[in-house]
Design an enzyme around this catalytic site. Structure first.
Site, mmCIF file in Angstrom:
data_model
loop_
_atom_site.group_PDB
_atom_site.id
_atom_site.type_symbol
_atom_site.label_atom_id
_atom_site.label_comp_id
_atom_site.label_asym_id
_atom_site.label_seq_id
_atom_site.Cartn_x
_atom_site.Cartn_y
_atom_site.Cartn_z
ATOM 1 N N HIS A 25 -2.211 -4.869 -9.541
ATOM 2 C CA HIS A 25 -3.080 -4.298 -10.533
ATOM 3 C C HIS A 25 -3.884 -2.975 -10.008
ATOM 4 C CE1 HIS A 25 -4.882 -7.502 -8.111
ATOM 5 N NE2 HIS A 25 -6.060 -7.579 -8.864
ATOM 6 N N ALA A 26 -5.309 -3.130 -11.311
ATOM 7 C CA ALA A 26 -6.741 -2.518 -10.434
ATOM 8 C C ALA A 26 -7.528 -2.202 -11.345
ATOM 9 C CB ALA A 26 -6.244 -0.807 -10.750
#
Length: 159
Positions: free
Chosen positions: A71-72
């Site tokens: 994820h970011a």
């Protein structure tokens, strides 16, 4: 109850991929994020954001034995809160990290609040038991995968 439901999102958007083959960690992340892109839940640039985060911070999202949660931060590339789940036939390894990864749970959240209060607690509940992780990795189809998920109280850490 949470508005973001892990199992419901996987089913609704068809973002499960089982027994995939990845040559390296980048391809594994691509396999994990591609279903979110295909469902128009995230923009293609979200994959690039994850790669940039790994370059900057390392594989911060390896969260348990055999488990990574790519994820970011949302830089305008997340259209909708969502999850994906990918299992790999063989483990991948991140640069300079000896921990194997075979289960990837992709996460894209529209806000930090959703990330911490709704998404992470469900994923933590799912992967805290190593037997559950093993059983997820052994699943041959979505029916068996969802049966394993049903054994877990995904909402136990939600406040």
């Amino acid at each position: 109850m949470t508005k973001l439901d892990f199992k419901a999102v996987l089913k609704q958007h068809h973002t499960v991929r089982l027994h995939q083959t990845a040559q390296d960690w980048k391809q594994a992340i691509q396999l994990c994020i591609h279903p979110l892109i295909a469902a128009k839940l995230v923009q293609p640039a979200y994959f690039d954001d994850i790669l940039k985060s790994v370059a900057q911070y390392g594989p911060y999202f390896i969260i348990a034995e055999n488990v990574a949660m790519p994820h970011a931060q949302n830089n305008g590339t997340v259209q909708q809160n969502c999850f994906s789940l990918v299992t790999l036939k063989e483990p991948v390894y991140f640069d300079n990290d000896p921990r194997p990864v075979r289960l990837l749970i992709g996460l894209a959240a529209t806000s930090a609040a959703i990330h911490t209060t709704e998404a992470l607690p469900q994923i933590a509940a799912l992967v805290e038991d190593t037997q559950v992780v093993k059983d997820l990795l052994d699943c041959c189809d979505e029916t068996s995968l969802f049966a394993v998920i049903d054994r877990v109280n995904l909402h136990k850490y939600l406040t």
